[in-house]
Design a protein around this motif. Sequence first.
Motif, mmCIF file in Angstrom:
data_model
loop_
_atom_site.group_PDB
_atom_site.id
_atom_site.type_symbol
_atom_site.label_atom_id
_atom_site.label_comp_id
_atom_site.label_asym_id
_atom_site.label_seq_id
_atom_site.Cartn_x
_atom_site.Cartn_y
_atom_site.Cartn_z
ATOM 1 N N GLU A 27 -3.792 0.395 -0.082
ATOM 2 C CA GLU A 27 -3.059 1.598 -0.710
ATOM 3 C C GLU A 27 -1.592 1.247 -0.877
ATOM 4 O OE1 GLU A 27 -3.594 4.789 2.146
ATOM 5 O OE2 GLU A 27 -5.822 4.428 2.073
ATOM 6 N N ASN A 47 -5.705 1.014 4.406
ATOM 7 C CA ASN A 47 -6.803 1.762 3.953
ATOM 8 C C ASN A 47 -6.449 3.201 5.184
ATOM 9 O OD1 ASN A 47 -9.348 3.526 4.567
ATOM 10 N ND2 ASN A 47 -9.901 2.421 2.736
ATOM 11 N N ARG A 77 -6.126 -5.634 6.285
ATOM 12 C CA ARG A 77 -7.671 -5.115 5.849
ATOM 13 C C ARG A 77 -8.471 -5.283 7.214
ATOM 14 N NH1 ARG A 77 -11.972 -8.330 4.511
ATOM 15 N NH2 ARG A 77 -13.629 -7.440 3.021
ATOM 16 N N THR A 80 -8.462 -2.170 9.259
ATOM 17 C CA THR A 80 -9.330 -1.184 8.730
ATOM 18 C C THR A 80 -10.440 -1.245 9.190
ATOM 19 O OG1 THR A 80 -8.186 -1.139 6.693
ATOM 20 C CG2 THR A 80 -10.300 -0.037 6.662
ATOM 21 N N GLY A 91 -6.824 4.247 10.482
ATOM 22 C CA GLY A 91 -6.789 3.328 9.194
ATOM 23 C C GLY A 91 -6.202 1.989 9.450
#
Length: 369
Positions: A27, A47, A77, A80, A91
């Motif tokens: 994001e 995320n 990542r 997440t 997140g």
Amino acid sequence: MSQEFDSLEQIIRQDPVFGQVSFDGHEQIVFCNDKDTGLRAIIGIHNTVLGPALGGTRMWNYENEWAALNDVLRLSRGMTFKSAITGLNLGGGKAVILGDAKTQKTPELMRRFGEFVHSLSGKYITAEDVGMATEDMDTVREVTPYVTGISEHKGGAGNPSPITAYGVFMGMKAAAEFKYGSDVLEDKKIYVEGIGNVGETLVEYLTQEGADVVIADINQDRLEEVRDKYGATIYGGNDLYGEQMDIYAPCAMGATVNNTTINKLTADIIAGAANNQLENEIKHGKMLQDRGIVYAPDFLINAGGIINVYAELEGYDRSEIMRKTENIYTTTIEILNRAAETKVTTHQAALEIAQARIAARKQEALAGK
Ligand code: NAD
């Protein structure tokens, strides 16, 4: 055309950020720079569907900026999916500070980093990772509330590493149950690579259970200290991956499970604390599956730390932290069984469950729930 311009053009052509192999629809990526303190940091927000992006800050002397960017993207990542599979409303995010934690970390630098975290208004919440200690989080807390892993006397849940180690121990036992039909680790030859904050406590659990523990680290003082405390054997060779062992526990840096090491490994099980153990999660997950090596997915079994820091946000107590962490045993068994039944890699099985939870939440949000 100058040499510089050639290479700049080349970099632009290669899409240096969004085009990175580790970029997975992140994001937001924040580059932080402060000349006065020498701070150079990258915050990766992968995320935030399930909640604010929470993940530790790593300080490391990266070979170059690409390595730092690649690391933060891979790590954020991973966070997440770690929070998703653990059932936390968080997140995934992570931060890296470029530099040597031993010589370049100062309170001023940490406070400046905290100000950058603060500027994100809670979208990213930090904690400790490699190169960070609870006291550093206390320093960050001076300038922002968006930090966890602070000292107990300051209202925090303290150092998350022992809880991470407990979760790894649970995941390792579950993998042993799956592979051997018994979760007793007594007499199992276990190589623990990296005996830092997490590795040391893992060694403590394993030696208490009567495992035959071999320790490896680049820090000789640590090796001697941990050997003297728990009676583990120091690894004296130079090719750990080729040694005879039952279980390999990577507890240092990531990507140690790769083309070279998998072909040498004699272990039945891989279960450790390091993030991103598989250099390439698809290819190397499959290689392990083909070789019959049971891989306990890292982001599943090293979630104890995030469970611990989540307690600071949610206000639950130590017994609840331990209960949630112990549950890693059950989840690991479920994932290993699911992978075997559906003939996918264990990494993939874990990822699918995490992704399904995020997708469901997204649908709810779209439906206005
Ligand atoms: P740490 O910095 O305390 O310990 C890392 C240890 O690995 C150090 O002793 C270091 O000397 C050693 N090391 C580094 N490179 C090595 C190499 N090439 N070979 C052998 N040893 C090497 O870190 P930690 O907090 O114990 O975390 C260990 C790993 O677990 C990291 O990958 C971290 O991201 C991951 N992790 C930690 C937590 C946590 O709660 N601390 C939670 C989840 C994941």
